[in-house]
Design a protein around this motif. Sequence first.
Motif, PDB file in Angstrom:
ATOM      1  N   THR A  39      19.381   2.158 -28.227  1.00  0.00           N
ATOM      2  CA  THR A  39      20.548   1.412 -27.765  1.00  0.00           C
ATOM      3  C   THR A  39      20.107   0.329 -26.780  1.00  0.00           C
ATOM      4  N   SER A  40      21.009  -0.569 -26.459  1.00  0.00           N
ATOM      5  CA  SER A  40      20.672  -1.713 -25.615  1.00  0.00           C
ATOM      6  C   SER A  40      20.360  -1.287 -24.181  1.00  0.00           C
ATOM      7  N   ASN A  41      19.395  -1.960 -23.591  1.00  0.00           N
ATOM      8  CA  ASN A  41      19.015  -1.721 -22.201  1.00  0.00           C
ATOM      9  C   ASN A  41      19.871  -2.606 -21.301  1.00  0.00           C
ATOM     10  N   ARG A  42      20.830  -2.008 -20.628  1.00  0.00           N
ATOM     11  CA  ARG A  42      21.746  -2.765 -19.780  1.00  0.00           C
ATOM     12  C   ARG A  42      21.413  -2.642 -18.294  1.00  0.00           C
ATOM     13  N   SER A  43      20.207  -2.195 -18.009  1.00  0.00           N
ATOM     14  CA  SER A  43      19.746  -2.115 -16.629  1.00  0.00           C
ATOM     15  C   SER A  43      18.950  -3.377 -16.293  1.00  0.00           C
ATOM     16  N   ASP A  44      18.356  -3.394 -15.114  1.00  0.00           N
ATOM     17  CA  ASP A  44      17.500  -4.527 -14.734  1.00  0.00           C
ATOM     18  C   ASP A  44      16.024  -4.146 -14.792  1.00  0.00           C
ATOM     19  N   ARG A  45      15.743  -2.999 -15.455  1.00  0.00           N
ATOM     20  CA  ARG A  45      14.373  -2.511 -15.592  1.00  0.00           C
ATOM     21  C   ARG A  45      13.985  -2.423 -17.059  1.00  0.00           C
ATOM     22  N   CYS A  46      12.693  -2.393 -17.295  1.00  0.00           N
ATOM     23  CA  CYS A  46      12.189  -2.252 -18.659  1.00  0.00           C
ATOM     24  C   CYS A  46      12.100  -0.765 -19.007  1.00  0.00           C
ATOM     25  N   ARG A  47      12.488  -0.411 -20.216  1.00  0.00           N
ATOM     26  CA  ARG A  47      12.342   0.966 -20.682  1.00  0.00           C
ATOM     27  C   ARG A  47      11.053   1.076 -21.489  1.00  0.00           C
ATOM     28  N   TRP A  48      10.054   1.675 -20.874  1.00  0.00           N
ATOM     29  CA  TRP A  48       8.742   1.831 -21.507  1.00  0.00           C
ATOM     30  C   TRP A  48       8.666   3.176 -22.226  1.00  0.00           C
ATOM     31  N   SER A  49       8.054   3.175 -23.408  1.00  0.00           N
ATOM     32  CA  SER A  49       7.903   4.436 -24.128  1.00  0.00           C
ATOM     33  C   SER A  49       6.727   4.390 -25.085  1.00  0.00           C
ATOM     34  N   LEU A  50       6.253   5.573 -25.437  1.00  0.00           N
ATOM     35  CA  LEU A  50       5.252   5.738 -26.482  1.00  0.00           C
ATOM     36  C   LEU A  50       5.898   6.484 -27.639  1.00  0.00           C
ATOM     37  N   ASP A  51       5.604   6.068 -28.839  1.00  0.00           N
ATOM     38  CA  ASP A  51       6.161   6.639 -30.061  1.00  0.00           C
ATOM     39  C   ASP A  51       4.976   7.140 -30.876  1.00  0.00           C
ATOM     40  N   LEU A  52       4.681   8.433 -30.739  1.00  0.00           N
ATOM     41  CA  LEU A  52       3.487   9.016 -31.356  1.00  0.00           C
ATOM     42  C   LEU A  52       3.893  10.018 -32.432  1.00  0.00           C
ATOM     43  N   ARG A  53       2.956  10.304 -33.345  1.00  0.00           N
ATOM     44  CA  ARG A  53       3.205  11.316 -34.368  1.00  0.00           C
ATOM     45  C   ARG A  53       1.949  12.167 -34.569  1.00  0.00           C
ATOM     46  N   TYR A  54       2.178  13.470 -34.672  1.00  0.00           N
ATOM     47  CA  TYR A  54       1.102  14.410 -34.970  1.00  0.00           C
ATOM     48  C   TYR A  54       1.506  15.242 -36.175  1.00  0.00           C
ATOM     49  N   GLN A  55       0.501  15.733 -36.886  1.00  0.00           N
ATOM     50  CA  GLN A  55       0.744  16.478 -38.119  1.00  0.00           C
ATOM     51  C   GLN A  55      -0.392  17.462 -38.366  1.00  0.00           C
ATOM     52  N   PRO A  56      -0.170  18.443 -39.251  1.00  0.00           N
ATOM     53  CA  PRO A  56      -1.263  19.357 -39.594  1.00  0.00           C
ATOM     54  C   PRO A  56      -2.396  18.596 -40.273  1.00  0.00           C
ATOM     55  N   THR A  57      -3.607  18.910 -39.933  1.00  0.00           N
ATOM     56  CA  THR A  57      -4.755  18.277 -40.573  1.00  0.00           C
ATOM     57  C   THR A  57      -4.781  18.605 -42.060  1.00  0.00           C
ATOM     58  N   GLY A  58      -5.026  17.591 -42.865  1.00  0.00           N
ATOM     59  CA  GLY A  58      -5.159  17.795 -44.303  1.00  0.00           C
ATOM     60  C   GLY A  58      -3.954  17.383 -45.121  1.00  0.00           C
ATOM     61  N   VAL A  59      -2.807  17.103 -44.467  1.00  0.00           N
ATOM     62  CA  VAL A  59      -1.641  16.681 -45.233  1.00  0.00           C
ATOM     63  C   VAL A  59      -1.553  15.157 -45.227  1.00  0.00           C
ATOM     64  N   HIS A  60      -0.790  14.629 -46.147  1.00  0.00           N
ATOM     65  CA  HIS A  60      -0.670  13.181 -46.310  1.00  0.00           C
ATOM     66  C   HIS A  60      -0.069  12.558 -45.062  1.00  0.00           C
ATOM     67  N   THR A  61      -0.630  11.429 -44.607  1.00  0.00           N
ATOM     68  CA  THR A  61      -0.163  10.787 -43.382  1.00  0.00           C
ATOM     69  C   THR A  61       0.986   9.811 -43.603  1.00  0.00           C
ATOM     70  N   GLY A  62       1.152   9.350 -44.823  1.00  0.00           N
ATOM     71  CA  GLY A  62       2.181   8.354 -45.081  1.00  0.00           C
ATOM     72  C   GLY A  62       1.724   6.921 -44.867  1.00  0.00           C
ATOM     73  N   ARG A  63       0.480   6.747 -44.404  1.00  0.00           N
ATOM     74  CA  ARG A  63      -0.075   5.401 -44.177  1.00  0.00           C
ATOM     75  C   ARG A  63      -1.570   5.415 -44.512  1.00  0.00           C
ATOM     76  N   THR A  64      -1.896   5.303 -45.776  1.00  0.00           N
ATOM     77  CA  THR A  64      -3.304   5.370 -46.159  1.00  0.00           C
ATOM     78  C   THR A  64      -4.081   4.119 -45.777  1.00  0.00           C
ATOM     79  N   ALA A  65      -3.371   3.050 -45.400  1.00  0.00           N
ATOM     80  CA  ALA A  65      -4.060   1.815 -45.016  1.00  0.00           C
ATOM     81  C   ALA A  65      -4.620   1.882 -43.606  1.00  0.00           C
ATOM     82  N   HIS A  66      -4.179   2.858 -42.818  1.00  0.00           N
ATOM     83  CA  HIS A  66      -4.560   2.925 -41.409  1.00  0.00           C
ATOM     84  C   HIS A  66      -5.229   4.255 -41.082  1.00  0.00           C
TER      85      HIS A  66
END
Length: 301
Positions: free
Chosen positions: A226-253
């Motif tokens: 949603t929109s940031n209506r404050s006077d500060r920046c909303r910083w975040s990290l968007d990470l993903r983890y999965q079981p080793t050996g399953v398809h990642t969904g991004r074979t190019a990376h």
Amino acid sequence: MRLTKEQIETFETDGFLIAEGALTDADLQPVIDELGAFIDTRAQELKAEGKIQDLYEDELFETRYGLLFKQCKEIGKGMDIMHMRGRAMFEFLHNENLLDVAESVVSPEITCSPIHHVRAKPPVAYEEKEGPGFHNVPWHQDVGVMMYEAEESNVVTFWLPLGDATDEMGCMQVMKGIVKEGYLKHQKAGGTTIWPELLPDVAPISAACKKGDVVLMNRYTPHRSTSNRSDRCRWSLDLRYQPTGVHTGRTAHPDFVVRSLSRPDSVMDDYEEWCRLWVDSFENRQGVSMHRNDPREGEQV
């Protein structure tokens, strides 16, 4: 921090959980410092080009980026995990407190997905227009940005703020309890978003959280920002983890193992190699990187 049995059950049922206080300030500060240094370098470059006038060097991390962004929208160019390739970020992807949470819902054999981002959401007052975009992501499921072959992969999203993420600052909204419905078709218009007629009739809830919390989401959980209506920046990290050996969904990376009880020697802790793999993926592109924009009958994407 390892999740309790009750927390795991809640996540499996709702497809959503906030692990409160999972990370410490000491866990996050090296990443914040690295991002701050990147911003300072970009600001110096843009000032030399005459694109900004005030460096705002005395401003706090939470406010400086927005004030620079207001002057020049190019301030964030190159500011993503795969492009920055910072050492502190690489080390954070192996953070033990974070991986303890991940192990609770993924497996003891954990791979870091190549789908991960750092996001700086400036105040909406500094935007040229309001609406869907990189800073305001529309309703979607994370499975919608992965290849079809990865639909059954248990790829879990770990969204975490680098400062408080309040409703005023544009925190996420989620629809919980939708995971059993599986994949909902997405359209390209509006920025990879669920077809409006398929959007579940479920009241969204706020995912407001504090620095140190980690928001967990199932790949099928609809969510938006949603929109940031404050006077500060909303910083975040968007990470993903999965079981080793399953398809990642991004074979190019590149993906890489971050924890393994059965094969600890498989964990990749070589920062230079991680950088090399990302550079190679850009310079010698192979594989697939896609969003699932499913056309309606008669449409083309």
